[in-house]
Design an enzyme around this catalytic site. Structure first.
Site, mmCIF file in Angstrom:
data_model
loop_
_atom_site.group_PDB
_atom_site.id
_atom_site.type_symbol
_atom_site.label_atom_id
_atom_site.label_comp_id
_atom_site.label_asym_id
_atom_site.label_seq_id
_atom_site.Cartn_x
_atom_site.Cartn_y
_atom_site.Cartn_z
ATOM 1 N N LYS A 78 -53.705 -38.633 -42.630
ATOM 2 C CA LYS A 78 -53.944 -38.465 -41.191
ATOM 3 C C LYS A 78 -55.326 -38.976 -40.783
ATOM 4 O O LYS A 78 -55.646 -39.069 -39.610
ATOM 5 C CB LYS A 78 -53.734 -37.009 -40.775
ATOM 6 C CG LYS A 78 -52.260 -36.573 -40.874
ATOM 7 C CD LYS A 78 -52.074 -35.141 -40.403
ATOM 8 C CE LYS A 78 -50.652 -34.596 -40.550
ATOM 9 N NZ LYS A 78 -49.787 -34.873 -39.393
ATOM 10 N N THR A 92 -45.318 -35.165 -33.805
ATOM 11 C CA THR A 92 -44.853 -34.638 -32.528
ATOM 12 C C THR A 92 -46.047 -34.342 -31.638
ATOM 13 O O THR A 92 -45.901 -34.297 -30.422
ATOM 14 C CB THR A 92 -44.031 -33.341 -32.715
ATOM 15 O OG1 THR A 92 -44.751 -32.465 -33.588
ATOM 16 C CG2 THR A 92 -42.669 -33.640 -33.294
ATOM 17 N N HIS A 128 -38.141 -35.252 -44.121
ATOM 18 C CA HIS A 128 -39.348 -35.189 -43.297
ATOM 19 C C HIS A 128 -40.518 -35.994 -43.814
ATOM 20 O O HIS A 128 -41.568 -36.034 -43.174
ATOM 21 C CB HIS A 128 -39.817 -33.736 -43.148
ATOM 22 C CG HIS A 128 -39.164 -33.023 -42.018
ATOM 23 N ND1 HIS A 128 -39.698 -33.023 -40.759
ATOM 24 C CD2 HIS A 128 -38.014 -32.327 -41.957
ATOM 25 C CE1 HIS A 128 -38.908 -32.320 -39.961
ATOM 26 N NE2 HIS A 128 -37.875 -31.892 -40.664
ATOM 27 N N LYS A 173 -46.711 -34.582 -27.393
ATOM 28 C CA LYS A 173 -47.285 -33.552 -26.516
ATOM 29 C C LYS A 173 -48.436 -34.138 -25.697
ATOM 30 O O LYS A 173 -48.581 -33.846 -24.504
ATOM 31 C CB LYS A 173 -47.787 -32.366 -27.341
ATOM 32 C CG LYS A 173 -46.707 -31.664 -28.153
ATOM 33 C CD LYS A 173 -47.332 -30.682 -29.165
ATOM 34 C CE LYS A 173 -46.334 -30.304 -30.244
ATOM 35 N NZ LYS A 173 -46.981 -29.664 -31.417
ATOM 36 N N LYS A 215 -54.382 -31.798 -35.815
ATOM 37 C CA LYS A 215 -53.226 -31.807 -36.710
ATOM 38 C C LYS A 215 -53.703 -31.273 -38.057
ATOM 39 O O LYS A 215 -54.890 -31.056 -38.239
ATOM 40 C CB LYS A 215 -52.629 -33.207 -36.853
ATOM 41 C CG LYS A 215 -53.690 -34.300 -37.093
ATOM 42 C CD LYS A 215 -53.079 -35.698 -37.102
ATOM 43 C CE LYS A 215 -52.785 -36.248 -35.726
ATOM 44 N NZ LYS A 215 -51.374 -36.558 -35.533
ATOM 45 N N ARG A 216 -52.787 -31.062 -38.990
ATOM 46 C CA ARG A 216 -53.207 -30.669 -40.326
ATOM 47 C C ARG A 216 -54.191 -31.688 -40.897
ATOM 48 O O ARG A 216 -54.106 -32.875 -40.583
ATOM 49 C CB ARG A 216 -51.982 -30.572 -41.254
ATOM 50 C CG ARG A 216 -51.094 -29.403 -40.972
ATOM 51 C CD ARG A 216 -51.822 -28.095 -41.120
ATOM 52 N NE ARG A 216 -52.213 -27.890 -42.493
ATOM 53 C CZ ARG A 216 -51.814 -26.870 -43.239
ATOM 54 N NH1 ARG A 216 -51.029 -25.951 -42.730
ATOM 55 N NH2 ARG A 216 -52.216 -26.747 -44.486
HETATM 56 C C1 LIG Z 1 -47.318 -30.155 -32.674
HETATM 57 C C2 LIG Z 1 -48.065 -29.382 -33.665
HETATM 58 C C3 LIG Z 1 -48.288 -29.912 -34.939
HETATM 59 C C4 LIG Z 1 -47.827 -31.291 -35.344
HETATM 60 O O1 LIG Z 1 -48.836 -32.225 -35.036
HETATM 61 P P1 LIG Z 1 -48.815 -33.708 -35.605
HETATM 62 O O2 LIG Z 1 -49.906 -34.384 -34.847
HETATM 63 O O3 LIG Z 1 -47.481 -34.279 -35.265
HETATM 64 O O4 LIG Z 1 -49.079 -33.632 -37.050
HETATM 65 C C5 LIG Z 1 -49.011 -29.154 -35.852
HETATM 66 N N1 LIG Z 1 -49.493 -27.938 -35.523
HETATM 67 C C6 LIG Z 1 -49.303 -27.407 -34.305
HETATM 68 C C7 LIG Z 1 -49.881 -26.068 -33.999
HETATM 69 C C8 LIG Z 1 -48.577 -28.099 -33.338
HETATM 70 O O5 LIG Z 1 -48.390 -27.549 -32.128
#
Ligand SMILES: *Cc1c(COP(=O)(O)O)cnc(C)c1O
Length: 786
Positions: free
Chosen positions: A525, A627, A332, A631, A519-520
């Protein structure tokens, strides 16, 4: 049970009457939960019977995280009774939405990795494939984030008491896990820990298949303790195993606990898998596939060896052959700090027999390499045990039959750089499986308005075959579809505003551009780049009376790891800048910042559908896939991003003209890193705007002088800006101007947005799971007969 609204209302009313006729929503919620549980259980039992009868191969997905999100709404959707229940409740004077809000979100994951595991379980069940999750039933998941005075506060959360509707304790399947002990030659003085599974149903869309998410809870064993062990201490240590996700590992005690969790989960899951095999263990790879989600469950490899050698009595070669045909591994990340390494001494103490097996795996592999006259540095890279350290990623590659990265770019980097030597040794093992997201949660459930519009336009077949979202291509230039999409987007924006305004924010312009970065929080990032850019916009609006840009609202959301000071200072910086901007009567007409506290799946379900712009601005080569980007795209947001992770594939799908791509490419970044030629200070010196911006940042002016930004300073100056925030700043700012230009051409924007939705089908996790099944697991669909 019920199959119509009338039946539902009748049943609920009947049960409420038995419950003293109380009308409180809390009680009705509980009663509804119990009803749905009964319905699920019937299907669950039928599915298990089908699996047993067919002796079909079963997949087990081992993951330290499952970020499943709230269950009520999703389960009603899966069972095809969402509308019946929503309308029925309304007629009885309740609101399903309120019920959904009562459910605490199980925070059993951190972010992308755990959410991926949840999307995969949804797709497995929807595709009627026999695949199940194995994890830990943490009493408290990840902390709840509160922002106080701009700072992240971490509040422990316990989710368990509210979810009994979705769980079944399986005392009958409890197993015992051996820790510690001494080898001479058999293990003595063991500290046993009892592992009790709690099973959660994973309901496939339209009900027919119900798979299982099995989460293990650690309990005190009835077996005798070693004489030297204090019972109180043992009790506390045992409860800790399933207490928290990712306990703080800065101390040795925390490291031991994490390793215990990993071994606990793997051993328990493997013991039950072997116990419930329909035929001889010698046919293991035909009956079972095990996917390990990153290296946290990699200890499953030596543990499976142990069980096959010591419990089943197989010899080494046979056991190794079975193990390496059963387990496959997903990598990952390539961030060095995230590559798991364990101290040999720790393993040797906590799981002595398992460590002995790791040593033997390593010895045999090294002997093989020596026979091939492998070069010294290559030999070192491929060593499982190197200098008293066990490298779990190497163990995972050596001990599995397939290894995959999570986006094409990421897999290429693994093959050509990160795992170059291992790839050369085992070229046939490596493959790519680009991540995906379940369109059922992230489109159908989160955005029913858009779902309806799509249905009206292209029918419903895409729900089963999401790739058919492609049919929307013919609506890209269609004015009435464009209009309808705009209306949907406005609705979702208004809903999001209503949601955040509850939390005390009342200045959001519903017609502004919603630019969202959730995101985190992590250096790579680059939330820092985003907030510095916003500060530069503030400066420009203040200084240049002709610069009056189209209104934008910048949303942020995300948690920082509790010990990650840099990330926490970025959160503080965002909140300070937000405070300043949001209070400024001139500036706030043009830009506005919202920090959404405690970003989680439920917040995500409101935010992705409301977005115009998707911020995907990681340093190229650092984000394995992402991911969130998928979305957003599926909900019609346009990507503003770097060519990193799955962004590359998103751009391939939609075309360069339907995304805003900026910044250094991964090759350029890797060259700069390799040759160490980057000088952040030179970049600053060559750019007046950056010079002024960073000077004020470092003097503390951007943070009101009140805040310590020493970690941000250290990162940008002492560490020479390892994530190239300053280097990419100009091209990021320039691309923001292009975004504005495009948005001000409504037709152009609508075309881009529709194109993104139309091309998003390939990023459904149904596609990912089908590929895994065809190429790695070799599962067959077990169709329900009803
Ligand atoms: C999809 C999702 C992530 C992943 O987000 P990235 O932008 O790919 O880092 C993290 N936290 C939650 C709650 C998510 O739904």
């Amino acid at each position: 049970m019920f199959y119509s609204k009338e039946e539902f209302k009748e049943e609920l009313t009947k049960r409420l009457a038995q419950d003293d006729g109380k009308k409180e929503p809390r009680i009705a919620y509980a009663v509804l939960g119990a009803m749905v549980k009964e319905m699920v259980e019937e299907e669950w039992i039928r599915t298990k019977e089908r699996y047993e009868k067919s002796e079909a191969k079963q997949l087990y997905y081992f993951s330290i995280e499952f970020l499943i999100g709230r269950l009520l709404g999703q389960n009603l959707h899966s069972m095809g009774i969402f509308t019946i229940v929503r309308e029925g409740l309304e007629e009885l004077g309740y609101s399903l939405e309120d019920f959904e809000e009562m459910e605490p979100e199980p925070g059993l994951g951190n972010g992308g990795l755990g959410r991926l595991a949840a999307c995969f379980l949804d797709s497995l069940a929807a595709l009627q494939l026999p695949g199940h999750g194995c994890g830990i039933r943490y009493k408290g998941g990840l902390f709840t984030q509160q922002i106080e005075n701009g700072f992240q506060m971490e509040i422990p959360t316990d989710w368990i008491k509210e979810t009994e509707n979705w769980e079944v304790r399986r005392e009958d399947l409890a197993v015992e896990i051996p820790f510690y002990g001494r080898l001479h030659p058999h293990l003595t003085d063991i500290e046993w820990v009892k592992a009790v599974p709690y099973d959660m149903p994973i309901i496939g869309a339209s009900g027919g298949t119900v798979n299982t998410l099995r989460l293990w809870q650690a309990e005190v064993s009835e077996r005798p303790l070693p004489a030297h062990k204090d019972f109180e201490e043992y009790t506390v240590e045992t409860a800790a195993i399933s207490d928290r996700l990712y306990p703080n590992d800065s101390l040795v005690s925390g490291k031991i606990l994490r390793l215990k969790q990993q071994y606990f989960m793997c051993s328990a899951s493997l013991q039950i898998i072997l116990k419930t095999l329909p035929s001889s263990v010698r046919q293991l790879p035909d009956q079972v596939a095990i996917q390990i989600n990153d290296t946290h469950p990699a200890i499953a490899i030596p543990e499976l060896m142990r069980l096959l050698l010591d419990e089943e009595g197989l010899d080494w070669d046979e056991a190794w052959n079975l193990t390496t045909r059963t387990i496959s591994y997903t990598n990952h990340t390539i961030l060095g700090e995230a590559m798991e390494k364990w101290d040999s001494h720790l393993l040797a103490t906590l799981v002595p027999r398992v460590y002995e097996i790791i040593q033997e795996i390593d010895r045999r592999f090294k002997a093989q390499l020596q026979e091939q006259h492998c070069k010294e540095e290559v030999f070192k890279k491929m060593s499982i045990i190197d200098n008293g350290i066990v490298k779990m990623a190497v163990l995972a590659v050596v001990g599995s039959y397939k290894v995959n990265g999570v986006a094409q770019l990421h897999t290429d980097i693994l093959k050509n750089r990160e795992m170059k030597e291992l790839y050369k040794q085992f070229p046939e093992k490596f493959h790519n499986k680009t991540n995906g997201i379940t369109h059922r949660r992230w489109l159908i459930k989160a955005n029913p308005e858009l779902t309806n519009l799509i249905k009206e336009s292209i029918g419903e077949e895409w729900i089963k075959k999401p790739i058919l979202l492609n049919d929307l291509d013919k609506f890209v230039g269609n004015p009435s579809f464009q209009e309808a999409l705009k209306t949907v987007k406005q609705t979702k924006k208004n809903q999001l505003i209503a949601h955040v305004e509850k939390a005390g924010d009342s200045l959001i312009d519903p017609h502004s551009i919603f630019d969202i970065h959730i995101k985190r929080f992590h250096g790579y990032k680059r939330q820092l780049m985003n907030i510095l850019h916003i500060q530069s916009l503030y400066d420009r609006i203040k200084e240049d009376s002709t610069y009056r840009p189209y209104p934008r609202t910048f949303f942020f959301g995300g948690k920082a790891a509790p010990g990650y000071e840099f990330a926490k200072q970025v959160i503080k910086l965002i909140n300070v800048v937000a405070d300043k901007i949001n209070k400024d009567p001139l500036v706030r007409k043009h830009i506005h910042i919202v920090f959404v506290e405690n970003y989680n799946v439920s917040h995500g379900e409101r935010m992705f559908p409301a977005a115009d712009v998707s911020e995907q601005i990681s340093t190229a080569s650092k984000e394995a896939s992402g991911t969130g980007n998928m979305k957003f795209m599926m909900n019609g947001a346009v990507t503003l991003g770097t060519l990193d992770g799955a962004n590359v594939e998103i751009v391939e799908q939609v075309g360069k003209e339907n995304a805003f791509i900026f910044g250094l490419h991964s090759q350029q970044i890797m060259q700069l890193e390799k040759h160490k030629t980057y000088r952040a200070q030179e970049v600053i010196a060559q750019n007046q705007e950056l010079e002024s911006l960073t000077a004020r940042l470092f003097r503390g002016e951007l943070s009101n002088g009140s805040e310590n930004i020493s970690f941000i300073h250290k990162q940008l100056v002492d560490l020479n800006d390892p994530y190239f925030v300053l280097k990419d700043f100009n091209s990021y700012a320039a691309m923001h101007e292009k975004v504005l230009g495009a948005y001000e051409d409504p037709q152009l924007w609508s075309r881009m947005s529709i194109k993104n939705i139309a091309e998003s089908g390939v990023f459904s996790s149904d596609r990912t799971i089908q590929q895994y099944s065809d190429e790695v697991w070799h599962l067959e669909k077990i169709l329900s007969t009803s």
